[in-house]
Scaffold this motif. Structure first.
Motif, PDB file in Angstrom:
ATOM      1  N   ALA A  33      18.370  89.354  70.300  1.00 55.24           N
ATOM      2  CA  ALA A  33      19.586  88.679  70.769  1.00 55.24           C
ATOM      3  C   ALA A  33      19.427  87.163  70.743  1.00 55.24           C
ATOM      4  O   ALA A  33      20.363  86.444  70.369  1.00 55.24           O
ATOM      5  N   VAL A  34      18.250  86.681  71.118  1.00 59.83           N
ATOM      6  CA  VAL A  34      18.010  85.230  71.097  1.00 59.83           C
ATOM      7  C   VAL A  34      18.109  84.702  69.664  1.00 59.83           C
ATOM      8  O   VAL A  34      18.761  83.681  69.412  1.00 59.83           O
ATOM      9  N   PHE A  35      17.496  85.395  68.711  1.00 60.92           N
ATOM     10  CA  PHE A  35      17.581  84.942  67.323  1.00 60.92           C
ATOM     11  C   PHE A  35      19.015  84.990  66.816  1.00 60.92           C
ATOM     12  O   PHE A  35      19.453  84.079  66.098  1.00 60.92           O
ATOM     13  N   LEU A  36      19.760  86.024  67.169  1.00 60.67           N
ATOM     14  CA  LEU A  36      21.164  86.102  66.756  1.00 60.67           C
ATOM     15  C   LEU A  36      21.975  84.971  67.377  1.00 60.67           C
ATOM     16  O   LEU A  36      22.789  84.331  66.688  1.00 60.67           O
ATOM     17  N   ALA A  37      21.786  84.714  68.653  1.00 62.35           N
ATOM     18  CA  ALA A  37      22.536  83.650  69.330  1.00 62.35           C
ATOM     19  C   ALA A  37      22.232  82.284  68.721  1.00 62.35           C
ATOM     20  O   ALA A  37      23.144  81.495  68.451  1.00 62.35           O
ATOM     21  N   VAL A  38      20.959  82.007  68.505  1.00 60.73           N
ATOM     22  CA  VAL A  38      20.576  80.711  67.926  1.00 60.73           C
ATOM     23  C   VAL A  38      21.126  80.580  66.509  1.00 60.73           C
ATOM     24  O   VAL A  38      21.666  79.537  66.122  1.00 60.73           O
ATOM     25  N   THR A  39      21.014  81.639  65.727  1.00 57.40           N
ATOM     26  CA  THR A  39      21.491  81.611  64.352  1.00 57.40           C
ATOM     27  C   THR A  39      22.997  81.421  64.287  1.00 57.40           C
ATOM     28  O   THR A  39      23.505  80.591  63.525  1.00 57.40           O
ATOM     29  N   LEU A  40      23.721  82.197  65.071  1.00 56.97           N
ATOM     30  CA  LEU A  40      25.181  82.139  65.022  1.00 56.97           C
ATOM     31  C   LEU A  40      25.739  80.840  65.590  1.00 56.97           C
ATOM     32  O   LEU A  40      26.826  80.417  65.212  1.00 56.97           O
ATOM     33  N   SER A  41      25.005  80.180  66.472  1.00 50.10           N
ATOM     34  CA  SER A  41      25.486  78.928  67.049  1.00 50.10           C
ATOM     35  C   SER A  41      25.168  77.712  66.176  1.00 50.10           C
ATOM     36  O   SER A  41      25.639  76.611  66.468  1.00 50.10           O
ATOM     37  N   ALA A  42      24.415  77.906  65.112  1.00 46.44           N
ATOM     38  CA  ALA A  42      24.003  76.772  64.272  1.00 46.44           C
ATOM     39  C   ALA A  42      25.097  76.300  63.320  1.00 46.44           C
ATOM     40  O   ALA A  42      25.016  75.193  62.803  1.00 46.44           O
ATOM     41  N   GLY A  43      26.104  77.135  63.071  1.00 48.25           N
ATOM     42  CA  GLY A  43      27.178  76.737  62.166  1.00 48.25           C
ATOM     43  C   GLY A  43      26.794  76.781  60.697  1.00 48.25           C
ATOM     44  O   GLY A  43      27.380  76.085  59.878  1.00 48.25           O
ATOM     45  N   TRP A  44      25.799  77.579  60.341  1.00 47.76           N
ATOM     46  CA  TRP A  44      25.348  77.698  58.961  1.00 47.76           C
ATOM     47  C   TRP A  44      26.222  78.682  58.194  1.00 47.76           C
ATOM     48  O   TRP A  44      26.719  79.643  58.772  1.00 47.76           O
ATOM     49  N   PRO A  45      26.350  78.481  56.881  1.00 48.67           N
ATOM     50  CA  PRO A  45      26.979  79.535  56.082  1.00 48.67           C
ATOM     51  C   PRO A  45      26.007  80.720  55.974  1.00 48.67           C
ATOM     52  O   PRO A  45      24.791  80.523  55.939  1.00 48.67           O
ATOM     53  N   ARG A  46      26.544  81.933  55.941  1.00 49.04           N
ATOM     54  CA  ARG A  46      25.729  83.160  55.904  1.00 49.04           C
ATOM     55  C   ARG A  46      24.592  83.085  56.932  1.00 49.04           C
ATOM     56  O   ARG A  46      23.419  83.224  56.587  1.00 49.04           O
ATOM     57  N   PRO A  47      24.927  82.868  58.195  1.00 50.67           N
ATOM     58  CA  PRO A  47      23.896  82.587  59.205  1.00 50.67           C
ATOM     59  C   PRO A  47      22.938  83.747  59.476  1.00 50.67           C
ATOM     60  O   PRO A  47      21.796  83.497  59.851  1.00 50.67           O
ATOM     61  N   LEU A  48      23.377  84.976  59.283  1.00 45.27           N
ATOM     62  CA  LEU A  48      22.522  86.109  59.633  1.00 45.27           C
ATOM     63  C   LEU A  48      21.273  86.194  58.773  1.00 45.27           C
ATOM     64  O   LEU A  48      20.306  86.852  59.156  1.00 45.27           O
ATOM     65  N   LEU A  49      21.286  85.528  57.632  1.00 48.11           N
ATOM     66  CA  LEU A  49      20.119  85.554  56.755  1.00 48.11           C
ATOM     67  C   LEU A  49      19.275  84.288  56.845  1.00 48.11           C
ATOM     68  O   LEU A  49      18.199  84.223  56.259  1.00 48.11           O
ATOM     69  N   ARG A  50      19.757  83.286  57.577  1.00 50.47           N
ATOM     70  CA  ARG A  50      18.976  82.046  57.716  1.00 50.47           C
ATOM     71  C   ARG A  50      17.764  82.253  58.619  1.00 50.47           C
ATOM     72  O   ARG A  50      16.691  81.716  58.357  1.00 50.47           O
ATOM     73  N   LEU A  51      17.961  82.958  59.718  1.00 53.32           N
ATOM     74  CA  LEU A  51      16.867  83.322  60.623  1.00 53.32           C
ATOM     75  C   LEU A  51      16.901  84.843  60.762  1.00 53.32           C
ATOM     76  O   LEU A  51      17.454  85.374  61.718  1.00 53.32           O
ATOM     77  N   PRO A  52      16.294  85.556  59.807  1.00 54.40           N
ATOM     78  CA  PRO A  52      16.426  87.018  59.784  1.00 54.40           C
ATOM     79  C   PRO A  52      15.467  87.766  60.711  1.00 54.40           C
ATOM     80  O   PRO A  52      15.363  88.983  60.633  1.00 54.40           O
ATOM     81  N   GLN A  53      14.804  87.070  61.603  1.00 55.95           N
ATOM     82  CA  GLN A  53      13.838  87.727  62.477  1.00 55.95           C
ATOM     83  C   GLN A  53      14.464  88.870  63.272  1.00 55.95           C
ATOM     84  O   GLN A  53      13.807  89.872  63.557  1.00 55.95           O
ATOM     85  N   TRP A  54      15.731  88.737  63.627  1.00 52.57           N
ATOM     86  CA  TRP A  54      16.409  89.782  64.394  1.00 52.57           C
ATOM     87  C   TRP A  54      16.402  91.110  63.646  1.00 52.57           C
ATOM     88  O   TRP A  54      16.383  92.171  64.270  1.00 52.57           O
ATOM     89  N   ILE A  55      16.381  91.043  62.312  1.00 52.03           N
ATOM     90  CA  ILE A  55      16.378  92.264  61.496  1.00 52.03           C
ATOM     91  C   ILE A  55      15.061  93.028  61.693  1.00 52.03           C
ATOM     92  O   ILE A  55      15.030  94.251  61.596  1.00 52.03           O
ATOM     93  N   LEU A  56      13.996  92.331  61.978  1.00 49.42           N
ATOM     94  CA  LEU A  56      12.700  92.972  62.242  1.00 49.42           C
ATOM     95  C   LEU A  56      12.579  93.436  63.687  1.00 49.42           C
ATOM     96  O   LEU A  56      11.968  94.470  63.967  1.00 49.42           O
ATOM     97  N   LEU A  57      13.151  92.683  64.597  1.00 49.53           N
ATOM     98  CA  LEU A  57      12.987  92.963  66.017  1.00 49.53           C
ATOM     99  C   LEU A  57      13.882  94.100  66.507  1.00 49.53           C
ATOM    100  O   LEU A  57      13.459  94.924  67.329  1.00 49.53           O
ATOM    101  N   LEU A  58      15.099  94.168  66.018  1.00 51.01           N
ATOM    102  CA  LEU A  58      16.049  95.173  66.486  1.00 51.01           C
ATOM    103  C   LEU A  58      15.590  96.610  66.244  1.00 51.01           C
ATOM    104  O   LEU A  58      15.723  97.443  67.150  1.00 51.01           O
ATOM    105  N   PRO A  59      15.026  96.945  65.080  1.00 52.81           N
ATOM    106  CA  PRO A  59      14.559  98.323  64.896  1.00 52.81           C
ATOM    107  C   PRO A  59      13.489  98.754  65.901  1.00 52.81           C
ATOM    108  O   PRO A  59      13.464  99.912  66.311  1.00 52.81           O
ATOM    109  N   VAL A  60      12.636  97.843  66.313  1.00 49.49           N
ATOM    110  CA  VAL A  60      11.625  98.202  67.310  1.00 49.49           C
ATOM    111  C   VAL A  60      12.322  98.571  68.625  1.00 49.49           C
ATOM    112  O   VAL A  60      11.974  99.576  69.259  1.00 49.49           O
TER     113      VAL A  60
END
Length: 126
Positions: A90-117
């Motif tokens: 959630a922290v990685f998603l919040a930081v990523t989504l608040s950055a205003g980047w295009p395609r933000p979910l792939l800029r800091l993809p750590q959440w993709i590794l953490l969520l399955p655990v």
């Protein structure tokens, strides 16, 4: 033996390995060679190592819980670890989504590794 928790533990060890290898190359080396003041730079370096220890210890705990399935307290500890990884994601998603980047979910993809655990651990506690 609890297969869900074992899968979560193995996945968590994989997350720790990616953190150690990728994080050292992509985060730690640039951080240490940056122009950031010495104290904040060293604090961030220490925090990176603390997260490393946290990921490895959590993975070990999950494997232990998988093998000690049914032991008193297993469920509570597993829920704690699930919440822990969910909070990291959630922290990685919040930081990523608040950055205003295009395609933000792939800029800091750590959440993709953490969520399955978190999800595997939650499945193992049900």
């Amino acid at each position: 033996m609890n297969g869900w928790l074992l899968a979560a533990g193995i996945t968590a060890f994989g997350v720790a390995a990616v953190h150690i290898a990728g994080g050292h190359r992509d985060v730690v080396r640039p951080l240490l060679s940056s122009g950031l003041a010495d104290e904040p730079r060293r604090v961030m370096h220490a925090v990176w190592h603390m997260v490393t220890a946290d990921l490895v210890l959590s993975a070990a705990a999950l494997v232990y819980l998988a093998l000690a399935d049914g032991t008193s307290g297993t469920g509570l500890v597993a829920w704690f670890v699930a919440a822990h990884f969910l909070a990291y994601a959630a922290v990685f998603l919040a930081v990523t989504l608040s950055a205003g980047w295009p395609r933000p979910l792939l800029r800091l993809p750590q959440w993709i590794l953490l969520l399955p655990v978190a999800l595997l651990t939650a499945a193992g506690t049900a």
